[in-house]
Design a protein around this motif. Structure first.
Motif, PDB file in Angstrom:
ATOM      1  N   SER A 352       0.803  -1.230   0.000  1.00  0.00           N
ATOM      2  CA  SER A 352       0.000   0.000   0.000  1.00  0.00           C
ATOM      3  C   SER A 352       0.837   1.283   0.000  1.00  0.00           C
ATOM      4  O   SER A 352       0.494   2.223  -0.734  1.00  0.00           O
ATOM      5  CB  SER A 352      -0.969   0.000   1.188  1.00  0.00           C
ATOM      6  OG  SER A 352      -0.285  -0.132   2.420  1.00  0.00           O
ATOM      7  N   PRO A 353       1.942   1.404   0.759  1.00  0.00           N
ATOM      8  CA  PRO A 353       2.722   2.653   0.680  1.00  0.00           C
ATOM      9  C   PRO A 353       3.247   2.927  -0.720  1.00  0.00           C
ATOM     10  O   PRO A 353       3.204   4.065  -1.193  1.00  0.00           O
ATOM     11  CB  PRO A 353       3.863   2.417   1.680  1.00  0.00           C
ATOM     12  CG  PRO A 353       3.330   1.418   2.652  1.00  0.00           C
ATOM     13  CD  PRO A 353       2.477   0.518   1.822  1.00  0.00           C
ATOM     14  N   ALA A 354       3.730   1.877  -1.415  1.00  0.00           N
ATOM     15  CA  ALA A 354       4.245   2.064  -2.772  1.00  0.00           C
ATOM     16  C   ALA A 354       3.126   2.480  -3.720  1.00  0.00           C
ATOM     17  O   ALA A 354       3.318   3.361  -4.582  1.00  0.00           O
ATOM     18  CB  ALA A 354       4.904   0.778  -3.268  1.00  0.00           C
ATOM     19  N   LEU A 355       1.940   1.879  -3.569  1.00  0.00           N
ATOM     20  CA  LEU A 355       0.813   2.230  -4.424  1.00  0.00           C
ATOM     21  C   LEU A 355       0.401   3.690  -4.221  1.00  0.00           C
ATOM     22  O   LEU A 355       0.150   4.420  -5.187  1.00  0.00           O
ATOM     23  CB  LEU A 355      -0.370   1.303  -4.133  1.00  0.00           C
ATOM     24  CG  LEU A 355      -1.665   1.586  -4.910  1.00  0.00           C
ATOM     25  CD1 LEU A 355      -1.426   1.453  -6.413  1.00  0.00           C
ATOM     26  CD2 LEU A 355      -2.782   0.645  -4.453  1.00  0.00           C
ATOM     27  N   ILE A 356       0.343   4.103  -2.955  1.00  0.00           N
ATOM     28  CA  ILE A 356      -0.053   5.478  -2.654  1.00  0.00           C
ATOM     29  C   ILE A 356       0.993   6.461  -3.182  1.00  0.00           C
ATOM     30  O   ILE A 356       0.656   7.506  -3.761  1.00  0.00           O
ATOM     31  CB  ILE A 356      -0.258   5.643  -1.139  1.00  0.00           C
ATOM     32  CG1 ILE A 356      -1.434   4.788  -0.670  1.00  0.00           C
ATOM     33  CG2 ILE A 356      -0.501   7.111  -0.779  1.00  0.00           C
ATOM     34  CD1 ILE A 356      -1.533   4.641   0.817  1.00  0.00           C
ATOM     35  N   LEU A 357       2.267   6.140  -3.005  1.00  0.00           N
ATOM     36  CA  LEU A 357       3.324   7.002  -3.528  1.00  0.00           C
ATOM     37  C   LEU A 357       3.261   7.093  -5.046  1.00  0.00           C
ATOM     38  O   LEU A 357       3.525   8.140  -5.632  1.00  0.00           O
ATOM     39  CB  LEU A 357       4.689   6.480  -3.091  1.00  0.00           C
ATOM     40  CG  LEU A 357       5.081   6.726  -1.631  1.00  0.00           C
ATOM     41  CD1 LEU A 357       6.295   5.888  -1.250  1.00  0.00           C
ATOM     42  CD2 LEU A 357       5.365   8.203  -1.395  1.00  0.00           C
ATOM     43  N   LEU A 358       2.889   5.983  -5.674  1.00  0.00           N
ATOM     44  CA  LEU A 358       2.790   5.955  -7.131  1.00  0.00           C
ATOM     45  C   LEU A 358       1.625   6.822  -7.611  1.00  0.00           C
ATOM     46  O   LEU A 358       1.757   7.588  -8.566  1.00  0.00           O
ATOM     47  CB  LEU A 358       2.616   4.518  -7.598  1.00  0.00           C
ATOM     48  CG  LEU A 358       2.925   4.200  -9.067  1.00  0.00           C
ATOM     49  CD1 LEU A 358       4.374   4.494  -9.391  1.00  0.00           C
ATOM     50  CD2 LEU A 358       2.602   2.727  -9.348  1.00  0.00           C
ATOM     51  N   ILE A 359       0.483   6.709  -6.919  1.00  0.00           N
ATOM     52  CA  ILE A 359      -0.711   7.453  -7.339  1.00  0.00           C
ATOM     53  C   ILE A 359      -0.568   8.944  -7.050  1.00  0.00           C
ATOM     54  O   ILE A 359      -0.919   9.791  -7.878  1.00  0.00           O
ATOM     55  CB  ILE A 359      -1.962   6.888  -6.623  1.00  0.00           C
ATOM     56  CG1 ILE A 359      -2.243   5.453  -7.107  1.00  0.00           C
ATOM     57  CG2 ILE A 359      -3.178   7.778  -6.872  1.00  0.00           C
ATOM     58  CD1 ILE A 359      -3.355   4.764  -6.360  1.00  0.00           C
ATOM     59  N   THR A 360      -0.054   9.265  -5.862  1.00  0.00           N
ATOM     60  CA  THR A 360       0.045  10.678  -5.463  1.00  0.00           C
ATOM     61  C   THR A 360       1.349  11.328  -5.917  1.00  0.00           C
ATOM     62  O   THR A 360       1.566  12.509  -5.669  1.00  0.00           O
ATOM     63  CB  THR A 360      -0.060  10.801  -3.932  1.00  0.00           C
ATOM     64  OG1 THR A 360       1.054  10.127  -3.323  1.00  0.00           O
ATOM     65  CG2 THR A 360      -1.357  10.204  -3.421  1.00  0.00           C
ATOM     66  N   ARG A 361       2.231  10.530  -6.547  1.00  0.00           N
ATOM     67  CA  ARG A 361       3.551  11.009  -6.976  1.00  0.00           C
ATOM     68  C   ARG A 361       4.367  11.556  -5.798  1.00  0.00           C
ATOM     69  O   ARG A 361       5.165  12.475  -5.945  1.00  0.00           O
ATOM     70  CB  ARG A 361       3.405  12.075  -8.061  1.00  0.00           C
ATOM     71  CG  ARG A 361       2.738  11.579  -9.329  1.00  0.00           C
ATOM     72  CD  ARG A 361       2.658  12.648 -10.389  1.00  0.00           C
ATOM     73  NE  ARG A 361       1.986  12.152 -11.587  1.00  0.00           N
ATOM     74  CZ  ARG A 361       2.572  11.472 -12.579  1.00  0.00           C
ATOM     75  NH1 ARG A 361       3.869  11.205 -12.490  1.00  0.00           N
ATOM     76  NH2 ARG A 361       1.886  11.072 -13.622  1.00  0.00           N
ATOM     77  N   GLY A 362       4.128  10.988  -4.629  1.00  0.00           N
ATOM     78  CA  GLY A 362       4.904  11.345  -3.449  1.00  0.00           C
ATOM     79  C   GLY A 362       4.694  12.764  -2.952  1.00  0.00           C
ATOM     80  O   GLY A 362       5.576  13.328  -2.288  1.00  0.00           O
ATOM     81  N   GLN A 363       3.518  13.332  -3.217  1.00  0.00           N
ATOM     82  CA  GLN A 363       3.291  14.722  -2.844  1.00  0.00           C
ATOM     83  C   GLN A 363       3.293  14.936  -1.337  1.00  0.00           C
ATOM     84  O   GLN A 363       3.651  16.014  -0.866  1.00  0.00           O
ATOM     85  CB  GLN A 363       1.954  15.196  -3.434  1.00  0.00           C
ATOM     86  CG  GLN A 363       1.953  15.275  -4.954  1.00  0.00           C
ATOM     87  CD  GLN A 363       0.602  15.677  -5.520  1.00  0.00           C
ATOM     88  OE1 GLN A 363      -0.362  15.819  -4.770  1.00  0.00           O
ATOM     89  NE2 GLN A 363       0.529  15.883  -6.832  1.00  0.00           N
ATOM     90  N   LEU A 364       2.883  13.904  -0.568  1.00  0.00           N
ATOM     91  CA  LEU A 364       2.838  14.046   0.889  1.00  0.00           C
ATOM     92  C   LEU A 364       4.057  13.434   1.570  1.00  0.00           C
ATOM     93  O   LEU A 364       4.098  13.338   2.795  1.00  0.00           O
ATOM     94  CB  LEU A 364       1.561  13.404   1.441  1.00  0.00           C
ATOM     95  CG  LEU A 364       0.241  14.050   0.998  1.00  0.00           C
ATOM     96  CD1 LEU A 364      -0.942  13.349   1.655  1.00  0.00           C
ATOM     97  CD2 LEU A 364       0.228  15.531   1.351  1.00  0.00           C
ATOM     98  N   LEU A 365       5.045  13.005   0.788  1.00  0.00           N
ATOM     99  CA  LEU A 365       6.277  12.477   1.374  1.00  0.00           C
ATOM    100  C   LEU A 365       7.167  13.651   1.770  1.00  0.00           C
ATOM    101  O   LEU A 365       7.573  14.449   0.921  1.00  0.00           O
ATOM    102  CB  LEU A 365       7.007  11.598   0.355  1.00  0.00           C
ATOM    103  CG  LEU A 365       8.237  10.840   0.864  1.00  0.00           C
ATOM    104  CD1 LEU A 365       7.827   9.757   1.848  1.00  0.00           C
ATOM    105  CD2 LEU A 365       8.993  10.218  -0.309  1.00  0.00           C
TER     106      LEU A 365
END
Length: 470
Positions: A352-365
């Motif tokens: 799930s973290p990789a999927l979310i980073l992929l979808i959001t392009r890491g905007q909240l990282l």
């Protein structure tokens, strides 16, 4: 089952994909230092308006995955223990289910007791397990290379012995993903102890990568050595001990004593792993209950006035593991379905973290000068997600053909039951109480520690914890 070349393909392929997954964890761990692991990483990366709805099932999946992981670890130790008994006394019948159940419950109970009353001794025991693993790997790799009759390279790297019943060797090899991933279930284990480590944002990513890279090297060497040591597959699979690797050692070295010593090493290694999974599932449960995600959250987060440990966060998952073991007395298929569902629960949570980073392009990282992958970020996330999807699909497929009621894979049915439990928990408490964290600042340092924290006497009823000087 399928043997030979599929072992190496699955092992190498799974390890490379899992390394990408752990790299994603390391990137998150360098920014977030909470005990929720993959569940909290996903929380911090999800846009706020969707956070509660997505984080809730992810928290449940991670928690249940660790409970079933512990159940599987206890079962492995129990199987090895009975295998040791059979090696020492071949006349003893170890087939009755109740014997395995008694040993299983004993291991589960010991892990619970250590987690509750001997928590400061756990790091020492874990270190013992590491030394036992290192010694066993070196000693028996050398022993097999020197003494075991050698199979030819074609049978190791090319030939496939397919006993799944499916007509396609490729499909049989694909089914091996379940077994290969099942050996790497503790991927986010260190993350659940983040609030008990000094400088977790520095140390934790390093620990994660050292563990997975060393596991890759050791595992690859070991499986190749075992492959060259297998000259009679039927003798290994029909071993009276129920543990094929013990038969490989016994036949390869020509010594029953060597197999007994190897079994003892495996018991030490897997018993400390079971202890580690017991600690992890209790910490994950505490973190999730702290967010209001479980049943009876107030009780699960209440800590003992004497030990400052959350009694029910430690006890509840151990009771669930005991109930899972009780199922084995009535149906081995049902038991295998529960333990096997750990793969589905864990891989969804881990991916799930990789999927979310992929979808959001890491905007909240959060920005950080450590663990940035640059142009490699998208390929790393993509490999993690695709591998997760593949494992989920494979984990619900029957492992043999033709499919009967006894060999049917009931994982999908178990997942439906677990989904019902999640919905029930949401209706009863979750929709009112569940509040996933928005950042890790307010969380750091409030989980009871294994050995590196002490209660702050000046904190009063709040019982805030502070770290000891390191």
């Amino acid at each position: 089952m399928a043997f030979a070349s599929d072992c190496h393909v699955d092992s190498i392929g799974s390890n490379l994909a899992v390394i990408c997954m752990v790299m994603t964890f390391a990137q998150c761990a360098s920014r977030f230092s909470t005990a929720g692991g993959a569940y909290h990483y996903a929380c911090f990366l999800i846009p706020l308006k969707h956070r509660r709805q997505i984080a809730y099932p992810l928290g449940w999946l991670n928690y249940l995955g660790w409970i079933f992981t512990h159940a599987g670890a206890c079962a492995i130790v129990a199987t090895l223990t009975l295998g040791l008994v059979k090696l020492c006394n071949p006349e003893i019948d170890i087939s009755p289910r109740w014997k395995l159940f008694v040993v299983y419950i004993s291991i589960n109970t010991l892990c619970w007791l250590f987690n509750l009353v001997a928590v400061r001794g756990i790091p020492t025991l874990e270190l013992l397990g590491c030394y036992a693993t290192a010694f066993g790997f070196v000693a028996y790799t050398i022993a097999l290379l020197v003494k075991a009759p050698k199979a030819d390279s074609k049978s190791v790297f090319v030939q496939v012995i397919d006993e799944t019943g499916y007509h396609s060797h490729g499909f049989a090899i694909l089914l091996g993903l379940v077994n290969s991933f099942g050996t790497m279930m503790g991927l986010d284990g260190p993350a659940h102890l983040a609030e008990e480590l000094p400088r977790p944002k520095i140390l934790l990513p390093r620990i994660m990568m050292i563990v997975i890279l060393s596991q890759f090297v050791v595992g690859l060497v070991w499986i190749i050595v075992l492959g060259f040591s297998i000259t009679d597959v039927s003798a290994i699979t029909s071993s009276a001990t129920g543990v094929p690797v013990l038969e490989i050692i016994r036949l390869g070295t020509g010594s029953n004593a060597a197999a007994i010593a190897f079994c003892l090493i495996l018991i030490i290694n897997n018993a400390t792993s079971a202890l580690g999974s017991a600690v992890t599932m209790s910490r994950q449960g505490y973190a999730f209950a702290r967010d209001g995600g479980l049943f009876w959250n107030a009780r699960l987060t209440k800590r003992s006035s004497n030990s400052h440990l959350p009694f029910w966060s430690i006890t509840l998952p151990s009771l669930v593991c005991a109930l899972v073991g009780l199922i084995y007395l009535f149906s081995s298929s049902a038991y295998n379905a529960f333990v096997g569902s750990q793969i589905t629960c864990m891989i969804i949570s881990f991916g799930s973290p990789a999927l979310i980073l992929l979808i959001t392009r890491g905007q909240l990282l959060p920005a950080c000068d450590r663990w940035n992958f640059g142009v490699w970020s998208t390929p790393i996330y993509l490999v993690s997600v695709l591998y997760s999807v593949l494992v989920v699909v494979v984990s619900v497929l029957p492992q043999s053909h033709p499919v009967t009621t006894s060999n049917m894979n009931y994982t999908a049915l178990v997942m439906v039951c677990l989904a019902f439990a999640m919905v029930l928990a949401w209706v009863l408490e979750g929709r009112r109480l569940f509040s996933p964290p928005t950042n890790d600042v307010v969380l750091t340092g409030i989980i009871p520690a294994l050995s590196a924290m002490e209660p702050d006497s000046e904190a009063g009823e709040a019982k805030v914890f502070r770290r000891r000087p390191v």
